[in-house]
Design an enzyme around this catalytic site. Structure first.
Site: not given
Ligand code: DSN
Length: 404
Positions: A46, A48, A196, A222, A225, A231
């Site tokens: 933990y 925080e 984003d 994120t 990808k 993730r």
């Molecule tokens: N970002 C999305 C996608 O492109 O699959 C999922 O939230």
């Protein structure tokens, strides 16, 4: 593992992943090192707070892990640590975007984001997500004829609607984004520019897509990808841009965008960060800072272009006519002469090709059974596929889709 049921299911999922051809534009395959970090003891801790400022004892090691992730993120994206800070704690992309709005946009103010059906994301202000419930979306679209961004139309819309923040960066847009133009539009109405870059982060890191940092106030991403990590999410924010706030005492307090983001992530919306995930992100950021990764991202773009252009030769309509990145949309409905996106996705799945049905711009059908398919090549490129494999794959896709 002693749990027989989960062992069986994990084995089955491994086999499924191994056997399928994966064209899901937002998926990828992490390295064994990233998997090892995810499955490590860091998950037990933990933590925080932030490195050096935790609410629990025993953080001397995980502090080093988080600091390493921060250092590597700034280095990978060539950012000066006096100008930019990065928060590596967001659990994924949606929480990262919530944290930004919570920090910078007053409840009820306007978020100008791409319409979901044109390639935006739920968290860019869509009515069914928190972002459209607590804020009001001003949705923009691509141009009907070119199916690309029309920056003049965006400028007009912004001037009319006066959003507090403009979101650039998409889930199903295959063209290069002109960040400079997006900033000019934001600037013209005194709005923040949030980029984003979740889908293209790996391409940005390796120079296969222009970087947004010169123009954005805040950048979210994120990590799983094209960046090929676990993730997770990250938020980059300017440390040298300040927001003035009047305190009850009448005094003026100045806080940087980065300070506001830090507070918004913790304690604003998250509790303890997932330290195993942060360790995995650190590993992936190290892997991405290599010549090998740069070559990988160049190959993603080559493969995606090869797949799109072969499908086009075979008579399929590619949205906007082609692709500059890792993804493209294909119209399978063809004004009623073809099949639906759902039928197409099901047919391909039955033959071991996994992708997702998707709306196309100005779709006349619904998201549950739209006119298009979204195809992405990051995952198959990780598996060593080259242009010639994509040409063959296009042939297979064509045969499957045209079979009665
Ligand atoms: N970002 C999305 C996608 O492109 O699959 C999922 O939230």
């Amino acid at each position: 593992m002693k749990d027989k049921q989960i062992t069986k299911l994990l084995k089955a999922e491994k086999k499924r992943q191994h056997e399928a051809i994966n064209l899901i534009a937002s998926e990828n395959y992490v390295s064994d090192d990233v998997l090892a970090a995810l499955g490590s003891e860091a998950t037990n801790k933990y933590a925080e707070g932030y490195p050096g400022k935790r609410y629990y004892a025993g953080n001397e090691i995980v502090d080093q892990i988080e600091n390493l992730a921060i250092e590597r993120a700034l280095k990978l994206f060539k950012l000066n640590s006096k100008k930019w800070g990065v928060n590596v704690q967001p659990l994924s992309g949606s929480p990262a975007n919530i944290a930004v709005y919570q920090a910078l946009v007053k409840p009820g103010a306007k978020i100008m984001g791409m319409h979901l059906a044109h390639g935006g994301h739920l968290t860019h202000g869509h009515a069914v997500s928190f972002s459209g419930k607590f804020w009001k979306q001003v949705a923009y679209t691509v141009d009907k004829k070119t199916e690309k961004l029309d920056y003049d139309a965006l400028m007009k819309l912004a001037k009319r609607e006066k959003p507090a923040i403009i979101v650039a960066g998409y889930t199903a847009y295959s063209r290069k984004i002109n960040w400079k133009k997006m900033r000019e539009i934001a600037e013209s109405v005194n709005a923040y520019l949030l980029v984003d870059m979740a889908h293209i982060a790996g391409l940005v890191a390796a120079g296969a897509h222009p970087a947004p940092f010169k123009h954005a106030h805040v950048v979210t991403t994120t990590t799983h990808k094209t960046l090929r990590g676990p993730r997770g999410g990250m938020i980059f924010a300017r440390k040298d841009i300040f927001v003035k706030k009047k305190l009850k005492s009448g005094k003026i307090k100045e806080e940087s965008l980065f300070d506001l983001i830090q507070k918004s992530v913790f304690p604003g919306m998250q509790g303890g960060p997932h330290m195993n995930q942060i360790a995995g992100i650190a590993v992936a950021l190290g892997e991405a800072d290599t010549v090998k990764f740069r070559k990988y991202t160049e190959q993603i773009v080559k493969n995606t272009k090869a797949l799109a252009s072969e499908l086009k030769k075979l008579g399929w309509r590619i949205i906007s006519g082609g692709t500059d990145n890792h993804v493209f949309l294909m119209d399978v409905w063809n004004d009623g002469d073809g099949i639906t996106g759902k039928q197409a996705s099901d047919k391909l799945e039955a033959e071991g090709i996994i992708l997702n049905m998707n709306t196309i711009p100005y779709d006349t059908r619904t998201p549950f059974n739209p006119s298009g398919l979204r195809l992405g090549c990051a995952a198959e490129t990780t598996r060593g596929k080259k242009e010639r494999d994509m040409v063959k794959l296009a042939g297979r896709i064509n045969t499957i889709l045209r079979a009665e």
